[in-house]
Scaffold this motif. Structure first.
Motif, mmCIF file in Angstrom:
data_model
loop_
_atom_site.group_PDB
_atom_site.id
_atom_site.type_symbol
_atom_site.label_atom_id
_atom_site.label_comp_id
_atom_site.label_asym_id
_atom_site.label_seq_id
_atom_site.Cartn_x
_atom_site.Cartn_y
_atom_site.Cartn_z
ATOM 1 N N PRO A 31 33.824 7.394 111.120
ATOM 2 C CA PRO A 31 32.861 6.769 110.207
ATOM 3 C C PRO A 31 31.464 6.802 110.819
ATOM 4 O O PRO A 31 31.272 6.434 111.972
ATOM 5 C CB PRO A 31 33.378 5.334 110.069
ATOM 6 N N LYS A 32 30.490 7.222 110.033
ATOM 7 C CA LYS A 32 29.110 7.279 110.495
ATOM 8 C C LYS A 32 28.178 6.777 109.404
ATOM 9 O O LYS A 32 28.489 6.864 108.211
ATOM 10 C CB LYS A 32 28.724 8.715 110.890
ATOM 11 N N PHE A 50 21.811 1.882 104.971
ATOM 12 C CA PHE A 50 22.448 3.080 105.516
ATOM 13 C C PHE A 50 23.214 3.819 104.417
ATOM 14 O O PHE A 50 23.779 3.201 103.508
ATOM 15 C CB PHE A 50 23.437 2.720 106.626
ATOM 16 N N GLU A 51 23.242 5.120 104.565
ATOM 17 C CA GLU A 51 24.106 5.953 103.737
ATOM 18 C C GLU A 51 25.390 6.230 104.519
ATOM 19 O O GLU A 51 25.330 6.731 105.645
ATOM 20 C CB GLU A 51 23.408 7.269 103.411
ATOM 21 N N PRO A 52 26.561 5.909 103.977
ATOM 22 C CA PRO A 52 27.813 6.175 104.699
ATOM 23 C C PRO A 52 28.255 7.624 104.525
ATOM 24 O O PRO A 52 28.008 8.239 103.483
ATOM 25 C CB PRO A 52 28.798 5.211 104.034
ATOM 26 N N PHE A 56 33.580 7.324 106.349
ATOM 27 C CA PHE A 56 33.394 5.891 106.135
ATOM 28 C C PHE A 56 33.852 5.506 104.729
ATOM 29 O O PHE A 56 34.572 4.513 104.540
ATOM 30 C CB PHE A 56 31.923 5.521 106.335
ATOM 31 N N LYS A 57 33.433 6.291 103.724
ATOM 32 C CA LYS A 57 33.810 5.975 102.341
ATOM 33 C C LYS A 57 35.325 6.035 102.159
ATOM 34 O O LYS A 57 35.904 5.177 101.491
ATOM 35 C CB LYS A 57 33.132 6.957 101.388
ATOM 36 N N PRO A 151 34.382 -1.764 108.069
ATOM 37 C CA PRO A 151 34.206 -3.221 107.991
ATOM 38 C C PRO A 151 35.458 -3.966 108.433
ATOM 39 O O PRO A 151 36.579 -3.581 108.092
ATOM 40 C CB PRO A 151 33.911 -3.456 106.506
ATOM 41 N N ASN A 152 35.267 -5.019 109.217
ATOM 42 C CA ASN A 152 36.393 -5.813 109.694
ATOM 43 C C ASN A 152 35.926 -7.238 109.928
ATOM 44 O O ASN A 152 34.761 -7.565 109.766
ATOM 45 C CB ASN A 152 36.984 -5.205 110.969
#
Length: 417
Positions: A31-32, A50-52, A56-57, A151-152
């Motif tokens: 993920p970036k 930020f653009e994932p 990441f998506k 996300p966590n």
């Protein structure tokens, strides 16, 4: 060869490596995030948009269905060749924009902030203080790509078992059976609350926000958002206390205490409290909870305590007891002990945290956030007793895993390093 088995001729990691050399933003598995906009929300709060990337998506949205309000991401930053990692709360929910107040100038546009594109981005809001946050808010060029976690975190409604969906056939009166929620935030502690509050209202809870900040209501960066929620959800009310303006104080005080909690006129015995802010704010909340006596409707059970209703954000340096900042937030009363690094055949004496003691002795250990968040400094303790200065927990004398950035030696200690 077993039926259906197809060997992977080219490893995905190899494809990732080649792809990252051609384009740092692309990855099948890592993920970036790419910084696309920066906007000042006030004197001490800056939003980073930020653009994932595709990884990441896929991992955060497609596989997990998005993230929950109150969760955070870990960002990896390289400054002067040194790797750092920090955790930052996510602003809002996926696919749901935040209504930000308009600034007095058009600096937002000049920094590329696209308000209409929030549905496809990841946003954090942080103070420009400390090495990493200052670098992100003041010096990181637009277009820079950062490695990120998905996300966590457990500062969520789901963790508190408050996520029962609202059925369209449920009558409005049944909402009264849902526990009311009180969200208490101070300064930048408001950022995880944005998504939490929206989720809570969607689930039909009565929600009250108490926000302490050094700004007037009109200057609050999220004032438009609160107005939008109040117009859409009759169950939402909010109080913004400007600590510099006595006219906004609750119960005549700028500080959070028992009187200000009682002034909210909530059924506190049934209210679940989410809190995020400075140690002083959280300490005040726990003192207030101790001073408030709740009615005991069941004579055979123990006297209920409001402290049991409190959930705090723990990924930072939040305290869990009003006296922790006086007892555990200092190492001045810790005697100097010897720490032995078994693998390196080195030792040093320190009364400070293990990581800092090693650095003072010229010994470099692995670390990331230096705040007990990222776990990069975790190692195995072979023997000896240590104390976690954030929680006050005293370890056993045997073999166990510890973090060097938040533990001090109470006896001589042997580390498997």
């Amino acid at each position: 060869m077993p039926s259906g088995y197809r060997p992977e001729i080219i490893q995905r990691s190899f494809i990732d490596f080649i792809g990252s050399q051609l384009h740092p933003f692309r990855s099948l598995s890592v993920p970036k995030l790419r910084l696309i906009a920066r906007r000042a929300l006030g004197d001490d709060l800056i939003a980073l948009q930020f653009e994932p990337n595709r990884a990441f998506k896929k991992q955060a949205v497609e596989l997990r269905g998005g993230w929950h309000g109150g969760q955070h991401i870990n960002l990896s930053v390289v400054i002067d060749g040194i790797y750092h990692q920090r955790s930052y709360s996510l602003v809002g929910l996926p696919q749901q924009p935040i209504w930000l107040s308009n600034t007095s100038n058009d600096s937002a546009a000049s920094n590329g902030y696209d308000k209409n594109n929030q549905r496809h981005t990841v946003t954090i809001a942080i103070k420009p203080q400390g090495l990493i946050s200052n670098y992100l808010t003041q010096h990181l060029p637009l277009g820079t790509v950062l490695a990120s976690s998905v996300p966590n975190g457990d500062f969520t409604l789901e963790q508190a078992r408050l996520t029962k969906p609202v059925s369209s056939s449920v009558k409005e009166s049944s909402f009264e059976k849902r526990p009311p929620l009180l969200f208490i935030a101070g300064g930048s502690g408001i950022t995880p609350m944005l998504g939490l509050i929206t989720e809570a209202l969607q689930y039909g809870h009565k929600v009250t926000l108490l926000y302490y900040n050094r700004a007037s209501l009109l200057e609050s960066p999220f004032q438009n958002h609160w107005q939008h929620l109040a117009a859409k959800y009759p169950l939402f009310s909010y109080y913004c206390v400007n600590t510099e303006d006595p006219s906004t104080y609750l119960a005549g005080t700028r500080h959070l205490n028992a009187s200000s909690l009682l002034a909210l006129d909530l059924p506190l015995a049934d209210t679940v409290i989410f809190a995020c802010g400075s140690q002083a704010l959280l300490a005040g909340l726990y003192r207030a909870a101790t001073e408030i006596t709740l009615p005991n409707v069941h004579s055979l059970t123990a006297q209920p305590s409001l402290r049991d209703n409190i959930i705090i954000e723990r990924f930072g340096n939040a305290v869990s007891d009003p006296d922790i900042d006086q007892v555990y937030d200092t190492t001045a009363d810790i005697e100097e002990r010897t720490v032995y690094l078994r693998g390196r055949q080195q030792q040093f004496n320190t009364s400070d945290k293990l990581l800092m003691g090693a650095e003072d002795a010229g010994i470099r250990l692995t670390y990331g956030c230096r705040q007990g968040i990222c776990q990069l400094c975790r190692c195995n303790k072979v023997s000896g007793v240590v104390k976690n200065i954030q929680t006050g927990k005293i370890s056993s004398d045997g073999y166990e895993s510890i973090q060097t950035c938040v533990n001090v030696a109470m006896t001589d200690v042997v580390l498997d390093i």
